[in-house]
Design a protein around this motif. Structure first.
Motif, PDB file in Angstrom:
ATOM      1  N   PRO A   1       0.827  -1.183  -0.063  1.00  0.00           N
ATOM      2  CA  PRO A   1       0.148   0.056   0.012  1.00  0.00           C
ATOM      3  C   PRO A   1       0.784   1.274  -0.054  1.00  0.00           C
ATOM      4  O   PRO A   1       2.238   1.318   0.135  1.00  0.00           O
ATOM      5  CB  PRO A   1      -0.857  -0.152   1.271  1.00  0.00           C
ATOM      6  N   VAL A   2       0.386   2.363  -0.525  1.00  0.00           N
ATOM      7  CA  VAL A   2       1.013   3.995  -0.436  1.00  0.00           C
ATOM      8  C   VAL A   2       0.703   4.106   0.692  1.00  0.00           C
ATOM      9  O   VAL A   2      -0.309   4.350   1.508  1.00  0.00           O
ATOM     10  CB  VAL A   2       0.258   4.628  -1.470  1.00  0.00           C
ATOM     11  N   ARG A   3       2.025   4.382   1.722  1.00  0.00           N
ATOM     12  CA  ARG A   3       2.000   4.661   2.912  1.00  0.00           C
ATOM     13  C   ARG A   3       2.030   6.325   3.062  1.00  0.00           C
ATOM     14  O   ARG A   3       2.938   7.127   2.466  1.00  0.00           O
ATOM     15  CB  ARG A   3       3.220   4.234   3.598  1.00  0.00           C
ATOM     16  N   VAL A   4       1.171   6.887   3.872  1.00  0.00           N
ATOM     17  CA  VAL A   4       0.917   8.582   3.591  1.00  0.00           C
ATOM     18  C   VAL A   4       0.990   9.026   5.160  1.00  0.00           C
ATOM     19  O   VAL A   4       0.614   8.550   6.150  1.00  0.00           O
ATOM     20  CB  VAL A   4      -0.361   8.799   3.181  1.00  0.00           C
ATOM     21  N   LEU A   5       1.850  10.138   5.188  1.00  0.00           N
ATOM     22  CA  LEU A   5       1.623  10.749   6.403  1.00  0.00           C
ATOM     23  C   LEU A   5       0.982  12.133   6.197  1.00  0.00           C
ATOM     24  O   LEU A   5       1.093  12.839   5.180  1.00  0.00           O
ATOM     25  CB  LEU A   5       3.343  11.212   6.777  1.00  0.00           C
ATOM     26  N   VAL A   6       0.200  12.324   7.127  1.00  0.00           N
ATOM     27  CA  VAL A   6      -1.024  13.478   7.111  1.00  0.00           C
ATOM     28  C   VAL A   6      -0.185  14.628   8.096  1.00  0.00           C
ATOM     29  O   VAL A   6      -0.121  14.577   9.458  1.00  0.00           O
ATOM     30  CB  VAL A   6      -2.113  13.377   7.640  1.00  0.00           C
ATOM     31  N   ALA A   7       0.436  15.843   7.511  1.00  0.00           N
ATOM     32  CA  ALA A   7       0.599  16.939   8.295  1.00  0.00           C
ATOM     33  C   ALA A   7      -0.047  18.306   8.166  1.00  0.00           C
ATOM     34  O   ALA A   7      -0.270  18.819   7.002  1.00  0.00           O
ATOM     35  CB  ALA A   7       2.292  17.307   7.944  1.00  0.00           C
TER      36      ALA A   7
END
Length: 223
Positions: free
Chosen positions: A3-9
């Motif tokens: 899966p595409v791993r996403v960080l939310v800032a």
């Protein structure tokens, strides 16, 4: 496929929660953390090594522009793809974010399905600037700030590499460039990589900025 791993800032809890819920509900995408300021985003980027970061611009302490600069400097080409997501569409924000190595720029009123598409697009290695008015802002700002790059710096590029840079600057994907130049997509990727190496660029978005600042393309001649 992983899966595409996403960080939310983002400094707004509701925005972070909404984006995290949206991403985690999408097959093939998962979140790996949330940051409420730029400094925390830099820390989590190093610790979690996400594929994509959704980065707000205006945050307390270190803002999104400074965080993008720090993350790109630390990780280089192998670092996360940073997608700027903000309510502020001033051209200076667009232009500066791309110049620091961001892979794309979206406004927060972008529909959820387009945010998902944007995450997948930048994760795949392409640049994304949307909606169209945002790209026009980039062009307008760049047109009036085309004095920082000496056109002679492009002298080390071959004619084919120069043409590829021009098309990248026009916002074309590798597939679109391959079709335009009647080349394989793999060959186009090789040309793009060589262009970035010769010009010491760390992201495709920076190649777009160079294309504008060197007057290789203008709003009137964009592919």
């Amino acid at each position: 496929m992983n899966p595409v791993r996403v960080l939310v800032a983002d400094d707004q809890p509701l925005i972070r929660a909404g984006l995290t819920a949206l991403l985690n509900a999408t097959p093939g995408i998962t979140t790996v953390g949330e940051a409420d300021n730029g400094a925390r985003a830099v820390e989590l980027a190093a610790a979690q090594r996400p594929d994509v970061i959704l980065m707000d611009i205006r945050m307390p302490g270190m803002d999104g522009i400074a965080a993008t600069r720090a993350i790109v400097a630390a990780a280089g080409e192998d670092g996360p793809r940073i997608l700027i997501l903000t309510t502020f569409d001033l051209p200076v924000y667009v232009y500066t974010a791309l110049g620091e190595g961001a892979a794309g720029f979206l406004l927060k009123d972008t529909p959820p399905d387009r945010i998902i598409t944007a995450v997948r697009t930048v994760a795949a290695g392409d640049m994304l600037i949307a909606p169209r008015i945002t790209r026009d802002l980039v062009e307008t700002y760049a047109e009036h700030h085309r004095t920082t790059v000496d056109r002679r710096m492009l002298g080390g590029l071959t004619p084919r590499e120069t043409e590829v840079l021009r098309l990248v600057g026009g916002g074309l994907t590798n597939a679109e460039i391959a079709e335009r130049l009647v080349l394989s997509e793999a060959t186009v990727k090789t040309h793009v990589k060589r262009v970035m190496s010769k010009l010491n660029l760390s992201s495709r978005a920076q190649a777009v900025v160079i294309a504008y600042e060197s007057a290789l393309i203008t709003p009137r001649t964009r592919p």
